[in-house]
Design an enzyme around this catalytic site. Structure first.
Site, PDB file in Angstrom:
ATOM      1  CG  ASP A  65       5.322  12.508   5.775  1.00 46.90           C
ATOM      2  OD1 ASP A  65       5.434  12.506   7.143  1.00 46.90           O
ATOM      3  OD2 ASP A  65       4.501  12.533   5.157  1.00 46.90           O
ATOM      4  CE1 TYR A  82       6.805   9.854   3.184  1.00 51.48           C
ATOM      5  CE2 TYR A  82       5.957  10.365   1.062  1.00 51.48           C
ATOM      6  CZ  TYR A  82       5.953  10.197   2.432  1.00 51.48           C
ATOM      7  OH  TYR A  82       3.953  10.179   2.225  1.00 51.48           O
ATOM      8  CD  GLU A 113       2.493   8.394  -1.044  1.00 49.33           C
ATOM      9  OE1 GLU A 113       3.078   9.721  -0.125  1.00 49.33           O
ATOM     10  OE2 GLU A 113       2.014   7.935  -0.002  1.00 49.33           O
TER      11      GLU A 113
END
Ligand code: SF4
Length: 438
Positions: free
Chosen positions: A168, A150, A41
């Site tokens: 996002d 996020y 991520e």
């Protein structure tokens, strides 16, 4: 929102059904290890999947655990991240890994003290921990350096199947189009509405029908990933694939022919041109490089000496003439056709003098164009070969240190240069240099 409930339910079913058949087989999707998902991520922020793939695989091979990431040297983590850009991400990642390790060590020491197990051990001794656990609580994840709402939502949903929403750029595009939201998603009220929608969607995900060979129990995880995947593969910024989109029947933007207008991100800031001159200085087969100091862009990475100058080529015809005259008079070397700029202008000569470079033999090496946020950067590299006994000593050389250190220039062989973490633009200069000398 109540009147949208049937639409949300239908949307969730369509997204999950589509994702079950169309999800890309990505290595971080084959694991539930929160550390591996966290690394993916962070790497995927501002970066495309195809770029991240080799970086993620190499990182997981070299630093497979939180403890390994915490213990790695700054040189190692920067080298593993070299080329991905936005290096604050990797420094924060390591800071967070160290925080997790320190916290769990402290907890263990405290448990041992309470259980009187530590009598034979010194207070300061690091306890033996087999493996360090990534936190599974949203608040604890969010509190780690470099992790925003996020990323915390993505990790908690993907690794632990928690109904934590994500929002996002991809998800914003998908949701504004499906729900026909014309307001700017950066505005507070609209942003809050989008988070609310994302939360309702992930909360509505329910177990999917069993499917052979597929994970159908991580429904919150799958729903969030389906939103990201739709944004990446179908509902793309340009030329979205509406005719084959699984949710087109529910999509307001498609129905009202507003797809190209959404999301409404307002007026973009005009790009700013910037021009840098780099000097690739060689002496006795070694090249002069320096490390960028902490606290600035690309901190800790290595580069050839360089300076920013005015973006225009020459400030006046008179200076241009002066520059041409200087080089005709002092240099007999013919400039090669490898660079887009054939002859150094006055700004370049002035920049060279700032480094104490007085030799007239400047040869064009290459020009690297790249973009960072709104900046369109042109980096011109000029090569200078100093004689073995040259009296010229570039000013950035404070001392002749044996070991590289911050801010000081050091002379290194091309092989040694290769092993350092360079900024992406300077890595291109080095490649160009290596290609030309082969
Ligand atoms: Fe995006 Fe088009 Fe699908 Fe709507 S129909 S979600 S605009 S790809």
């Amino acid at each position: 929102m109540a009147e949208q409930n049937p639409k949300l339910k239908r949307l969730v079913a369509l997204l999950l059904g589509w994702f079950a058949h169309n999800a890309r087989d990505l290595p971080w999707r084959r694991t539930r290890d929160p550390y591996a998902i966290w690394v993916s991520e962070i790497m995927l922020q501002q970066t495309q999947v195809k770029t991240v793939l080799p970086y993620w695989e190499r990182w997981m091979r070299e630093l497979p655990t939180i403890q390994a990431a915490a213990k790695a040297s700054p040189e190692k983590i920067h080298k593993l991240w070299e080329g991905l850009g936005y290096y604050t991400r990797v420094r924060n990642l390591q800071k967070a890994a160290r925080q997790i390790v320190a916290q769990q060590n402290a907890n263990l020491r405290s448990c041992r003290r309470q259980g009187n197990e530590s009598q034979t051990k010194k207070e300061s001794e690091t306890p033996h921990v087999v493996s360090y656990k990534f936190p599974d609580n949203f608040g604890d994840v969010l509190a780690l350096p470099g992790i925003g709402r996020y990323t915390a939502g993505a990790i908690c949903s993907i690794a632990f199947n928690q109904p934590t929403p994500i929002l996002d750029g991809n998800v914003i595009r998908v949701l504004t189009r499906i729900f026909g939201i014309g307001e700017n998603p950066r505005e507070k009220k609209t942003n809050a509405r989008l988070w609310q929608l994302a939360e309702e969607l992930v909360g509505r995900a329910v177990p999917c029908p069993p499917r052979r060979g597929r994970d159908t129990t991580s429904y919150h995880s799958l729903l969030n990933q389906s939103l990201m995947e739709l944004g990446a593969l179908v509902c793309t910024p340009r030329q979205p694939q509406c005719p084959v989109c699984p949710v087109k029947k529910l999509c307001v933007a498609f129905r009202e022919n507003r797809v190209a207008k959404l999301p409404n991100l307002g007026r973009r800031t005009a790009p700013t041109a910037r021009r840098f001159i780099a000097f690739v200085i060689e002496r006795n087969g070694k090249f002069l490089v320096r490390q960028r100091p902490a606290g600035i862009v690309n901190a800790h990475l290595w580069e050839f000496p360089n300076v920013e100058i005015a973006p225009n080529q020459c400030s006046s015809p008179a200076k241009r003439d002066k520059s041409a005259h200087y080089f005709r008079r002092k240099s007999q070397s013919r400039l090669t056709s490898a660079a887009t700029v054939q002859e150094p202008d006055w700004e370049i000569i002035r920049a060279a003098k700032r480094f104490g470079i007085t030799t007239p033999v400047l040869k064009p090496l290459c020009t690297v164009k790249h973009s960072i946020t709104r900046y369109r950067i042109m980096l011109e590299a000029w090569r200078i070969k100093l004689g073995g006994r040259s009296s010229t000593t570039p000013k950035i050389l404070g001392t002749r240190r044996a070991r590289p250190s911050k801010n000081s220039g050091v002379w290194l062989s091309p092989a040694k240069l290769d092993s350092l973490a360079l900024t992406a633009a300077h890595r291109k200069i080095l490649r160009h240099l290596q290609t030309r000398s082969q």
